[in-house]
Design an enzyme around this catalytic site. Sequence first.
Site, PDB file in Angstrom:
ATOM      1  CG  HIS A 244      -1.746  -1.199   1.399  1.00 46.46           C
ATOM      2  ND1 HIS A 244      -2.875  -1.458   0.657  1.00 46.46           N
ATOM      3  CD2 HIS A 244      -1.609  -2.267   2.227  1.00 46.46           C
ATOM      4  CE1 HIS A 244      -3.409  -2.603   1.023  1.00 46.46           C
ATOM      5  NE2 HIS A 244      -2.656  -3.111   1.979  1.00 46.46           N
TER       6      HIS A 244
HETATM    7  C1  BDR Z   1      -3.149   0.607   5.210  1.00 44.53           C
HETATM    8  O1  BDR Z   1      -3.375   0.023   6.486  1.00 44.53           O
HETATM    9  C2  BDR Z   1      -2.164  -0.326   7.093  1.00 44.53           C
HETATM   10  O2  BDR Z   1      -2.276  -1.580   7.674  1.00 44.53           O
HETATM   11  C3  BDR Z   1      -1.101  -0.257   6.016  1.00 44.53           C
HETATM   12  O3  BDR Z   1       0.140   0.142   6.574  1.00 44.53           O
HETATM   13  C4  BDR Z   1      -1.651   0.769   5.063  1.00 44.53           C
HETATM   14  O4  BDR Z   1      -1.271   2.079   5.444  1.00 44.53           O
HETATM   15  C5  BDR Z   1      -3.799  -0.260   4.156  1.00 44.53           C
HETATM   16  O5  BDR Z   1      -5.162  -0.338   4.370  1.00 44.53           O
END
Ligand code: BDR
Length: 314
Positions: A244
């Site tokens: 992400h």
């Molecule tokens: C987001 O949630 C977190 O767990 C990850 O680091 C990312 O920023 C994805 O949904």
Amino acid sequence: MGSPRKIIIDTDPGQDDAAAIMLALGSPEEIEVLGITTVAGNVPLARTSTNARIICEFAGRPDVKVYAGAERPLKRKPISAEHVHGATGLDGPPLFEPTMPLQDQNGVDFIIETLRREPKGTVTLCTLGPLTNVALALTRAPDIAASIREIVLMGGAYFEVGNITPTAEFNIYVDPEAAEIVFKSGVPLVMLTLDVTHKVLTLKARIESIRSLGTRAAVALAQMLDFFERFDIEKYGSDGGPLHDPTVIAYLLKPELFAGRDCNVEIEVNSELTLGMTVIDWWRVTDRPKNAKVLKDVDAQGFFDLLTERVGRL
Ligand code: BDR
Ligand code: CA
């Protein structure tokens, strides 16, 4: 090339946050990291503040300033994601106590002070976690809204809808009231949604390319990604996990890798069922004003090539 773009990284590391921080620190010609602020998210604040410093040390950058911000969301109980990231939030490589200090100044105060000090329109906020710190800064110092160049955030979704609930993405869900403040602030927003991040998968060959760089940073990142992908591979039945947060930094470096459109985005803060949903008017069926650039598509291999090359520079 002009002078590097000044950014503050607001983060809750998180293995994918680590990839984002390394991508930024590996790109000093284009990006100047003024500071890193931490927030409660994937793991509690004390741990995200430790993790941010571990990542800087893995990257060979103990000079970077790390500031701890908010310990909990504006109105709600903290929610964390150890089930995804492991007990430390950064499971994978052998971890250690960082030697670089945590700054005394609070992260929210650092954001406010920096935006008031730097010339108007020159500082970009890159948020990789819940939006608590940014919302607090905007609430305590409304004047800074006009100074922020842009907020580029990882959060929300339209086509992929949700990952922590059927209808909400984690960063927005943890602090929907904070997200609402940010989305109503009038600051230019760019959203790296799950619709983008679910297209950049940590395929084995991609992790191996990073590992084979052989540096301390690269090997540590590869070990983090080995751990990070296992949860999503099982959940989605895919060949790798969505990566992400580094999409935020990649967008600053190479916006041409991404495509999307300007939309109205509202945050659901009332419904128990759909709390934290990003209600994106993708098809423009309302006349609500556009308040965010919503990114949906990405050149996945171009993204991984960039990440690998820049981590290789650390
Ligand atoms: C987001 O949630 C977190 O767990 C990850 O680091 C990312 O920023 C994805 O949904
Ligand atoms: Ca994150």
